[in-house]
Design an enzyme around this catalytic site. Sequence first.
Site, PDB file in Angstrom:
ATOM      1  N   CYS A 115       0.816  -1.232   0.000  1.00 59.32           N
ATOM      2  CA  CYS A 115       0.000   0.000   0.000  1.00 59.32           C
ATOM      3  C   CYS A 115       0.846   1.277   0.000  1.00 59.32           C
ATOM      4  O   CYS A 115       0.311   2.365  -0.217  1.00 59.32           O
ATOM      5  CB  CYS A 115      -0.955   0.009   1.181  1.00 59.32           C
ATOM      6  SG  CYS A 115      -2.099  -1.373   1.165  1.00 59.32           S
ATOM      7  N   HIS A 257      -3.187   7.276   2.797  1.00 59.85           N
ATOM      8  CA  HIS A 257      -3.615   5.995   2.227  1.00 59.85           C
ATOM      9  C   HIS A 257      -4.997   5.644   2.783  1.00 59.85           C
ATOM     10  O   HIS A 257      -5.219   5.695   3.994  1.00 59.85           O
ATOM     11  CB  HIS A 257      -2.593   4.918   2.590  1.00 59.85           C
ATOM     12  CG  HIS A 257      -3.064   3.541   2.286  1.00 59.85           C
ATOM     13  ND1 HIS A 257      -3.555   3.197   1.045  1.00 59.85           N
ATOM     14  CD2 HIS A 257      -3.150   2.419   3.054  1.00 59.85           C
ATOM     15  CE1 HIS A 257      -3.910   1.928   1.060  1.00 59.85           C
ATOM     16  NE2 HIS A 257      -3.687   1.432   2.266  1.00 59.85           N
ATOM     17  N   ASN A 287     -10.166   0.011   0.185  1.00 63.94           N
ATOM     18  CA  ASN A 287      -8.705   0.121   0.189  1.00 63.94           C
ATOM     19  C   ASN A 287      -8.184  -0.430  -1.144  1.00 63.94           C
ATOM     20  O   ASN A 287      -8.286  -1.628  -1.395  1.00 63.94           O
ATOM     21  CB  ASN A 287      -8.142  -0.677   1.369  1.00 63.94           C
ATOM     22  CG  ASN A 287      -6.631  -0.613   1.463  1.00 63.94           C
ATOM     23  OD1 ASN A 287      -5.955  -0.226   0.501  1.00 63.94           O
ATOM     24  ND2 ASN A 287      -6.081  -0.994   2.595  1.00 63.94           N
TER      25      ASN A 287
HETATM   26  N1  COA Z   1     -18.075  -8.389   9.603  1.00 67.02           N
HETATM   27  C1  COA Z   1     -18.478  -8.597  10.851  1.00 67.02           C
HETATM   28  N2  COA Z   1     -17.638  -8.853  11.868  1.00 67.02           N
HETATM   29  C2  COA Z   1     -16.329  -8.899  11.590  1.00 67.02           C
HETATM   30  C3  COA Z   1     -15.827  -8.674  10.286  1.00 67.02           C
HETATM   31  C4  COA Z   1     -16.765  -8.417   9.280  1.00 67.02           C
HETATM   32  N3  COA Z   1     -16.390  -8.193   8.001  1.00 67.02           N
HETATM   33  N4  COA Z   1     -14.490  -8.768  10.319  1.00 67.02           N
HETATM   34  C5  COA Z   1     -14.146  -9.019  11.588  1.00 67.02           C
HETATM   35  N5  COA Z   1     -15.266  -9.108  12.360  1.00 67.02           N
HETATM   36  C6  COA Z   1     -15.382  -9.378  13.784  1.00 67.02           C
HETATM   37  C7  COA Z   1     -14.206 -10.131  14.337  1.00 67.02           C
HETATM   38  O1  COA Z   1     -14.353 -11.514  14.135  1.00 67.02           O
HETATM   39  C8  COA Z   1     -14.288  -9.772  15.804  1.00 67.02           C
HETATM   40  O2  COA Z   1     -15.259 -10.566  16.416  1.00 67.02           O
HETATM   41  P1  COA Z   1     -15.050 -11.084  17.934  1.00 67.02           P
HETATM   42  O3  COA Z   1     -14.961  -9.845  18.766  1.00 67.02           O
HETATM   43  O4  COA Z   1     -16.252 -11.902  18.170  1.00 67.02           O
HETATM   44  O5  COA Z   1     -13.765 -11.853  17.906  1.00 67.02           O
HETATM   45  C9  COA Z   1     -14.824  -8.348  15.791  1.00 67.02           C
HETATM   46  O6  COA Z   1     -15.382  -8.149  14.475  1.00 67.02           O
HETATM   47  C10 COA Z   1     -13.755  -7.316  16.007  1.00 67.02           C
HETATM   48  O7  COA Z   1     -12.654  -7.657  15.179  1.00 67.02           O
HETATM   49  P2  COA Z   1     -11.378  -6.763  15.139  1.00 67.02           P
HETATM   50  O8  COA Z   1     -10.374  -7.369  14.225  1.00 67.02           O
HETATM   51  O9  COA Z   1     -10.985  -6.469  16.547  1.00 67.02           O
HETATM   52  O10 COA Z   1     -12.047  -5.474  14.489  1.00 67.02           O
HETATM   53  P3  COA Z   1     -11.424  -4.065  14.280  1.00 67.02           P
HETATM   54  O11 COA Z   1     -12.266  -3.073  14.923  1.00 67.02           O
HETATM   55  O12 COA Z   1      -9.949  -4.044  14.564  1.00 67.02           O
HETATM   56  O13 COA Z   1     -11.601  -3.871  12.699  1.00 67.02           O
HETATM   57  C11 COA Z   1     -10.334  -4.022  10.694  1.00 67.02           C
HETATM   58  C12 COA Z   1     -11.008  -4.804  11.818  1.00 67.02           C
HETATM   59  C13 COA Z   1      -9.632  -5.008   9.773  1.00 67.02           C
HETATM   60  C14 COA Z   1     -11.386  -3.262   9.953  1.00 67.02           C
HETATM   61  C15 COA Z   1      -9.299  -3.060  11.305  1.00 67.02           C
HETATM   62  O14 COA Z   1      -8.492  -3.737  12.221  1.00 67.02           O
HETATM   63  C16 COA Z   1      -8.455  -2.407  10.275  1.00 67.02           C
HETATM   64  O15 COA Z   1      -8.900  -1.609   9.503  1.00 67.02           O
HETATM   65  N6  COA Z   1      -7.133  -2.714  10.288  1.00 67.02           N
HETATM   66  C17 COA Z   1      -6.211  -2.107   9.373  1.00 67.02           C
HETATM   67  C18 COA Z   1      -6.486  -2.537   7.970  1.00 67.02           C
HETATM   68  C19 COA Z   1      -5.524  -1.904   7.045  1.00 67.02           C
HETATM   69  O16 COA Z   1      -5.247  -0.772   7.170  1.00 67.02           O
HETATM   70  N7  COA Z   1      -5.020  -2.692   6.118  1.00 67.02           N
HETATM   71  C20 COA Z   1      -4.166  -2.253   5.111  1.00 67.02           C
HETATM   72  C21 COA Z   1      -2.956  -1.681   5.610  1.00 67.02           C
HETATM   73  S1  COA Z   1      -2.133  -1.041   4.322  1.00 67.02           S
END
Ligand code: COA
Length: 336
Positions: A115, A257, A287
């Site tokens: 990214c 980004h 993204n």
């Molecule tokens: N729909 C519903 N629930 C989902 C889900 C989805 N698409 N994806 C994950 N969950 C659930 C998880 O299983 C977890 O459930 P649990 O609490 O029962 O275990 C809960 O949501 C929270 O998951 P978590 O990973 O803690 O969520 P989060 O708030 O951190 O959001 C992302 C997840 C991926 C959106 C976030 O971490 C993120 O944006 N990370 C960076 C991504 C990024 O920038 N990537 C590219 C970098 S260049």
Amino acid sequence: MTTTAVLAGLGAYLPPRRVSNEELSERFDTSDTWIRSRTGIRQRRWADTGISTGDLAYEAGHRALKSAGLGLGAPIDTVVLATTTPDHPCPATAPDVASRLRLTSAAAFDISAVCSGFVYGLMVAASTIEAGHAERVLLIGAETYSTILNPEDRTTSVIFGDGAGAVLLRSGTPDEPGALLGFELGSDGSQKELICIPAGGSRQRSTYRAPDPGDMYFTMQGKKVFATAVRRMGESSTALLNRVGWSIDSVDHLVGHQANLRILHSLAEQVCIDRQRVVTNIEQVGNTSAASIPLALAHAAAQERFKIGDRLLLTAFGGGLTWGSTVLTWPGITPS
Ligand code: COA
């Protein structure tokens, strides 16, 4: 006066197929409410089967040439394509795109910084111009993440989209609107597993049968990536602003980004910039990795959000881990 790379053209292209949160909610255990509240994304585009990264790159590259008042066969010295999803493991995709754009004498190569690829590409393109090796460089960020997403992973499947953005950089001077005025790049390979496709390279080779089919797909440790992305983009932005002598208050637009709307808001808080000055288009495209920043630039420019001479801070974070920032003044070009 010193030779500097100047932004002279901007192009964007999205594949036609829109994939809504509702559509994904039929395939995964997820919902529009979860996706919007956790990421800010409402829809993304996915390329239909048969449409490759190179196809998107060609369209965006052609548009960037047109935006710069050029066309197919223009005198371009170098074509750089930033991508995580090349058409083939070998050869690079850039030479094919250059050929299709009839840039027959251009050097052409891919760069891989996930990214952060577009910001890394800007540094490579600008340095090539500053060193006198090129007058004009076409830099394209293009991705088809839909081809590497694990169909069983709801978390990554709702985040990533396909698309391409491109800029034409020409040789100029630092006092011109559009001049790229500095870079701050970094990496930390000790955390490579946070964003990774485990198999298919020389470490875990493609064999007749991969050890674990899941290893062929993109994987991400979202929570750790979130925190690291905010910290690294914030630190990189601040270090660069200090180096070029710009205060954060003098920055008109932060183009980060587009990984997650919450990441952009946390970044704004960390660097102390008003959210009104943060450019976002993640709601529409998700993204798009190396295509993210040029697509955000094109979106904001199409809405006439930038004025000639406005100060822009671009910052990105991605797999590797890699990160980087650059600053420029806005040239008043019209995106195509
Ligand atoms: N729909 C519903 N629930 C989902 C889900 C989805 N698409 N994806 C994950 N969950 C659930 C998880 O299983 C977890 O459930 P649990 O609490 O029962 O275990 C809960 O949501 C929270 O998951 P978590 O990973 O803690 O969520 P989060 O708030 O951190 O959001 C992302 C997840 C991926 C959106 C976030 O971490 C993120 O944006 N990370 C960076 C991504 C990024 O920038 N990537 C590219 C970098 S260049």
